[in-house]
Design a protein around this motif. Structure first.
Motif, PDB file in Angstrom:
ATOM      1  N   LYS A   1       0.923  -4.380  -0.632  1.00 58.46           N
ATOM      2  CA  LYS A   1       0.453  -4.028  -1.980  1.00 58.46           C
ATOM      3  C   LYS A   1       1.256  -4.704  -3.086  1.00 58.46           C
ATOM      4  O   LYS A   1       0.701  -5.096  -4.102  1.00 58.46           O
ATOM      5  CB  LYS A   1       0.562  -2.507  -2.178  1.00 58.46           C
ATOM      6  CG  LYS A   1      -0.526  -1.689  -1.538  1.00 58.46           C
ATOM      7  CD  LYS A   1      -0.401  -0.247  -2.014  1.00 58.46           C
ATOM      8  CE  LYS A   1      -0.632   0.714  -0.871  1.00 58.46           C
ATOM      9  NZ  LYS A   1      -0.222   2.080  -1.205  1.00 58.46           N
ATOM     10  N   HIS A   2       2.570  -4.820  -2.899  1.00 60.04           N
ATOM     11  CA  HIS A   2       3.430  -5.130  -4.045  1.00 60.04           C
ATOM     12  C   HIS A   2       4.236  -6.423  -3.964  1.00 60.04           C
ATOM     13  O   HIS A   2       4.736  -6.886  -4.993  1.00 60.04           O
ATOM     14  CB  HIS A   2       4.417  -3.968  -4.255  1.00 60.04           C
ATOM     15  CG  HIS A   2       3.760  -2.655  -4.500  1.00 60.04           C
ATOM     16  ND1 HIS A   2       3.003  -2.395  -5.623  1.00 60.04           N
ATOM     17  CD2 HIS A   2       3.742  -1.506  -3.758  1.00 60.04           C
ATOM     18  CE1 HIS A   2       2.552  -1.151  -5.573  1.00 60.04           C
ATOM     19  NE2 HIS A   2       2.989  -0.593  -4.450  1.00 60.04           N
TER      20      HIS A   2
ATOM     21  N   CYS B   1       9.502  -3.000  -3.180  1.00 64.01           N
ATOM     22  CA  CYS B   1       8.737  -4.170  -2.744  1.00 64.01           C
ATOM     23  C   CYS B   1       8.104  -4.966  -3.889  1.00 64.01           C
ATOM     24  O   CYS B   1       7.573  -6.057  -3.663  1.00 64.01           O
ATOM     25  CB  CYS B   1       7.640  -3.739  -1.761  1.00 64.01           C
ATOM     26  SG  CYS B   1       8.280  -3.183  -0.159  1.00 64.01           S
ATOM     27  N   LYS B   2       8.180  -4.469  -5.093  1.00 62.11           N
ATOM     28  CA  LYS B   2       7.469  -5.103  -6.214  1.00 62.11           C
ATOM     29  C   LYS B   2       7.987  -6.504  -6.499  1.00 62.11           C
ATOM     30  O   LYS B   2       9.141  -6.704  -6.851  1.00 62.11           O
ATOM     31  CB  LYS B   2       7.576  -4.236  -7.474  1.00 62.11           C
ATOM     32  CG  LYS B   2       6.665  -3.019  -7.430  1.00 62.11           C
ATOM     33  CD  LYS B   2       6.770  -2.168  -8.670  1.00 62.11           C
ATOM     34  CE  LYS B   2       5.853  -0.928  -8.534  1.00 62.11           C
ATOM     35  NZ  LYS B   2       6.062   0.030  -9.631  1.00 62.11           N
ATOM     36  N   GLY B   3       7.103  -7.474  -6.290  1.00 57.80           N
ATOM     37  CA  GLY B   3       7.384  -8.854  -6.674  1.00 57.80           C
ATOM     38  C   GLY B   3       8.363  -9.593  -5.792  1.00 57.80           C
ATOM     39  O   GLY B   3       8.796 -10.700  -6.145  1.00 57.80           O
TER      40      GLY B   3
ATOM     41  N   ALA C   1       3.565  -1.121   1.809  1.00 57.67           N
ATOM     42  CA  ALA C   1       4.187  -1.371   0.505  1.00 57.67           C
ATOM     43  C   ALA C   1       4.328  -2.865   0.246  1.00 57.67           C
ATOM     44  O   ALA C   1       4.086  -3.345  -0.877  1.00 57.67           O
ATOM     45  CB  ALA C   1       5.544  -0.682   0.435  1.00 57.67           C
TER      46      ALA C   1
ATOM     47  N   GLU D   1       7.826   1.615  -2.391  1.00 57.51           N
ATOM     48  CA  GLU D   1       6.848   0.896  -3.232  1.00 57.51           C
ATOM     49  C   GLU D   1       7.557   0.159  -4.363  1.00 57.51           C
ATOM     50  O   GLU D   1       7.277  -1.009  -4.638  1.00 57.51           O
ATOM     51  CB  GLU D   1       5.823   1.894  -3.801  1.00 57.51           C
ATOM     52  CG  GLU D   1       5.144   2.757  -2.761  1.00 57.51           C
ATOM     53  CD  GLU D   1       3.722   2.310  -2.454  1.00 57.51           C
ATOM     54  OE1 GLU D   1       3.098   1.677  -3.321  1.00 57.51           O
ATOM     55  OE2 GLU D   1       3.251   2.579  -1.325  1.00 57.51           O
ATOM     56  N   GLU D   2       8.482   0.830  -5.012  1.00 54.76           N
ATOM     57  CA  GLU D   2       9.251   0.201  -6.092  1.00 54.76           C
ATOM     58  C   GLU D   2      10.075  -0.967  -5.553  1.00 54.76           C
ATOM     59  O   GLU D   2      10.163  -2.028  -6.184  1.00 54.76           O
ATOM     60  CB  GLU D   2      10.178   1.236  -6.748  1.00 54.76           C
ATOM     61  CG  GLU D   2      10.974   0.681  -7.922  1.00 54.76           C
ATOM     62  CD  GLU D   2      11.950   1.701  -8.506  1.00 54.76           C
ATOM     63  OE1 GLU D   2      12.368   1.484  -9.664  1.00 54.76           O
ATOM     64  OE2 GLU D   2      12.298   2.684  -7.827  1.00 54.76           O
TER      65      GLU D   2
END
Length: 329
Positions: free
Chosen positions: A119-120, A79-81, A116, A76-77
């Motif tokens: 979402k991100h 995939c952020k942005g 993931a 999750e972290e």
């Protein structure tokens, strides 16, 4: 004002391909020599220490384009942005494993990563799947990330495309820049069809330049199809440098476009062009412009080629059925 950095996700970043890929991306081979990047490097918990070593080397290399390096074991972290995702991580087939066992492992991995990313990741994220079975892993990802447009999720067959270019160039003793418009049809597997019928070498048709149809219809095809196995036999390890370079080429052309009168091979969601089965990720000749790919239409397909296209399409349909069965279990 300088360009804003682009966040690029590399999964399996501590592995062989990831290690070869990171410096190429950091030097601008993927997005261009003036595009700053922030690298998001993901791997599994047992590779955490190795992943930190990769980060150390990236920092020690002082790449001007690198504006940050994130290492994590949290999908999750990671995939952020991100605007580009290079999916190198996957579960390899091991001795004694059945095809379904490998598919089941990869279905689980790609289902989680799809969630993931959905979402991100940044809107319009471009995804290329490198891990085998690449075409079907890409399809699994797409099935489980419905808000990401299907055309934004692709599979790497540029490696096979580049292998075909290199094999022809080597046969003719010419620079690889002299050879263009080969095609890889279908699956990134031993059923793929490397097609030279529309390609040129030094401006002449490849068939005319080579002057040996028996080689082009036999040894050439098997050489490209089996190149990965030949490299494992020679090196004792799978292709890493060439896979990394090809992933950069794939994204570079997708983002920046293909040269005039030139196409490349990409595994993309099939619309049934050239009689390929629909709704599988199938390798076609594509042109790219303004960040979008388009299947090159209107190419003639002879009977020999049609049989090859059909066989690799049937394999992809079988893989899809197996993957969907694993998803339901």
């Amino acid at each position: 004002m300088g360009k804003e950095p682009v966040k690029i996700l590399i999964t399996g970043a501590a592995g062989q391909i990831g290690y070869a890929l990171c410096p190429q991306v950091a030097r601008g081979a993927m997005l261009g020599p003036d595009q700053p990047v922030i690298l998001h490097l993901l791997d599994i918990e047992p590779a955490k220490q190795s992943l930190e070593g990769v980060k150390m080397e990236l920092l020690d290399s002082a790449f001007p384009l690198v504006k940050g390096v994130l290492t994590t074991t949290d999908v999750e972290e990671a995939c952020k942005g991100v605007s580009v995702a290079v999916m190198v991580g996957g579960f390899p087939r091991k001795a004694g494993m059945e095809r379904k066992d490998v598919m089941s492992k990869n279905v689980s991995i790609y289902k989680a990563q799809a969630s993931a990313l959905e979402k991100h990741a940044a809107k319009g994220v471009k995804v290329v799947v490198v891990a085998n079975p690449a075409n079907t892993n890409a399809l699994i990802l797409s099935e489980n990330a419905p808000s990401i447009p299907a055309e934004n999720i692709t599979a790497l067959t540029r490696l096979d495309h580049n292998r075909a270019l290199g094999t022809v160039a080597d046969r003719l003793g010419v620079p690889v820049t002299e050879v263009k418009n080969v095609i890889i049809w279908g699956n990134h597997s031993s059923t793929q069809y490397p097609d030279v019928n529309h390609g040129t070498a030094g401006g002449s048709p490849i068939r005319k330049a080579v002057g040996d149809d028996s080689w082009l219809n036999g040894e050439f095809i098997s050489t490209v199809q089996q190149r990965g196995a030949a490299i494992i036999k020679a090196r004792g390890m799978s292709s890493a440098m060439s896979a990394a370079s090809s992933a950069c080429d794939h994204i570079y052309n997708w983002v920046n476009g293909t040269p005039a009168d030139t196409w490349v091979s990409m595994g993309v969601i099939s619309d049934g062009s050239y009689g390929a089965p629909k709704d599988v990720v199938y390798s076609f000749p594509v042109t790219c412009k303004d960040g979008q790919w388009t299947i090159k239409q209107g190419l003639s397909i002879d009977d020999f080629s049609a049989q090859k296209l059909k066989a690799t399409g049937e394999e992809l349909v079988d893989e899809k059925q197996l993957a969907l069965q694993c998803l339901q279990e």
